[in-house]
Every structure is written in structure tokens, then in C-alpha cells.
Motif scaffolding. Structure first.
Motif, short mmCIF file in Angstrom:
data_model
loop_
_atom_site.label_atom_id
_atom_site.label_comp_id
_atom_site.label_asym_id
_atom_site.label_seq_id
_atom_site.Cartn_x
_atom_site.Cartn_y
_atom_site.Cartn_z
N GLY A 70 0.80 -1.22 0.00
CA GLY A 70 0.00 0.00 0.00
C GLY A 70 0.83 1.27 0.00
N TYR A 71 2.15 1.12 -0.13
CA TYR A 71 3.05 2.26 0.03
C TYR A 71 3.97 2.44 -1.17
CZ TYR A 71 1.62 2.33 4.90
OH TYR A 71 0.89 2.41 6.05
N ALA A 72 4.04 3.68 -1.65
CA ALA A 72 5.13 4.04 -2.55
C ALA A 72 6.38 4.20 -1.69
CB ALA A 72 4.82 5.34 -3.28
N ARG A 120 3.63 1.48 -5.57
CA ARG A 120 3.29 0.52 -4.52
C ARG A 120 3.29 -0.93 -4.99
NH1 ARG A 120 -2.36 -0.65 -3.90
NH2 ARG A 120 -3.55 0.11 -5.69
N VAL A 121 3.01 -1.18 -6.26
CA VAL A 121 3.08 -2.56 -6.74
C VAL A 121 4.25 -2.75 -7.70
CG1 VAL A 121 0.66 -3.04 -6.33
CG2 VAL A 121 1.40 -2.16 -8.58
N GLY A 122 5.07 -1.73 -7.84
CA GLY A 122 6.30 -1.87 -8.60
C GLY A 122 6.21 -1.64 -10.09
N ARG A 123 5.09 -1.10 -10.56
CA ARG A 123 4.95 -0.92 -12.01
C ARG A 123 5.65 0.32 -12.52
NH1 ARG A 123 -1.49 -2.41 -12.14
NH2 ARG A 123 -1.24 -4.68 -11.97
N GLY A 126 -0.88 4.69 -8.46
CA GLY A 126 0.36 4.10 -8.95
C GLY A 126 1.50 5.09 -8.98
N ALA A 127 1.40 6.16 -8.21
CA ALA A 127 2.43 7.19 -8.22
C ALA A 127 3.66 6.76 -7.43
CB ALA A 127 1.88 8.48 -7.64
#
Length: 125
Positions: free
Chosen positions: A30-32, A52-55, A103-104
Motif C-alpha cells: 500500500g506504500y510508494a 506501490r506494486v512496482g509498475r 500508482g504514483a
């Protein structure tokens, strides 16, 4: 949220290091997460960040092409691989995190909600 940064040390110019940031107490997905560095008398400088999900990843101009940031949310860790290190990379490196639903990434230290304790990287012959 507790962040633990490790992996710093003394390395010769041209060498490499792998820094890790481990989170506890939260679901890291849940974290950048970002890495910043600081030398005495200067403001914290952005190094790299990952969504947060590495994209999505971002890199500071001074390390572009020499650093790779990645994450393993199952292990609650973010890794910063640095190669071709230069003496000017010498600094205390901090990892930071910011809760987000987007997604920042995080390219400003002002965005950080949580900070790790820092790990010293010294590049010297």
C-alpha cells in the motif's frame, strides 16, 4: 510503520552496493517507497522511487542508468542496486514510504510519511 535500511558500507569507485529497506507493521503493497540521500549541509536528494506494486519507477538525474530499484511486497522489502559508484555518491541513504492508493511514486522528500534510520554509503579508494 517501521522502516529498516541496511546494506551501506565502504566501496571503491566503480564498485557496487545493494541497499535494502524492510518494512514492518504494515502491508507494504500500500506504500510508494523512495530512496533519498543526504550529505552534511545539504538537503536530502532524491535517488529513486517505486510505486506501490512496482509498475512505475523513477530515478534522480545523478543516478540515472546506475541504479535499479525493485520491490518484493511478499517480503515487505525494497531494494536499491547501485553500480559504477562514484565518490560523489557518498552520503547517508534513507528509505521513505508514503501510503497511496494510486500508482504514483515519490520523488520529493516532502511527500514522505515514514523514514528509515539511514545507512552510510562511502565511495572512496
Amino acid at each position: 510503520v517501521q522502516l529498516q535500511a541496511c546494506g551501506g558500507g565502504l566501496v571503491q569507485p566503480g564498485g557496487s552496493l545493494r541497499l535494502s529497506c524492510a518494512a514492518s507493521g504494515v502491508a507494504f503493497s500500500g506504500y510508494a517507497v523512495g530512496w533519498f540521500r543526504q550529505t552534511p549541509g545539504r538537503e536530502r536528494e532524491f535517488v529513486a522511487s517505486i510505486s506501490r506494486v512496482g509498475r512505475v519507477t523513477d530515478y534522480g538525474d545523478s543516478v540515472e542508468g546506475r541504479c535499479t530499484i525493485s520491490r518484493d511486497n511478499a517480503k515487505n522489502t525494497v531494494t536499491l542496486q547501485m553500480i559504477s559508484l562514484k565518490p560523489e555518491d557518498t552520503a547517508v541513504y534513507y528509505c521513505a514510504a508514503r501510503w497511496t492508493v494510486t500508482g504514483a511514486t515519490m520523488t520529493s522528500s516532502n511527500e514522505a510519511q515514514y523514514w528509515g534510520q539511514g545507512t552510510q554509503v562511502t565511495v572512496s579508494s
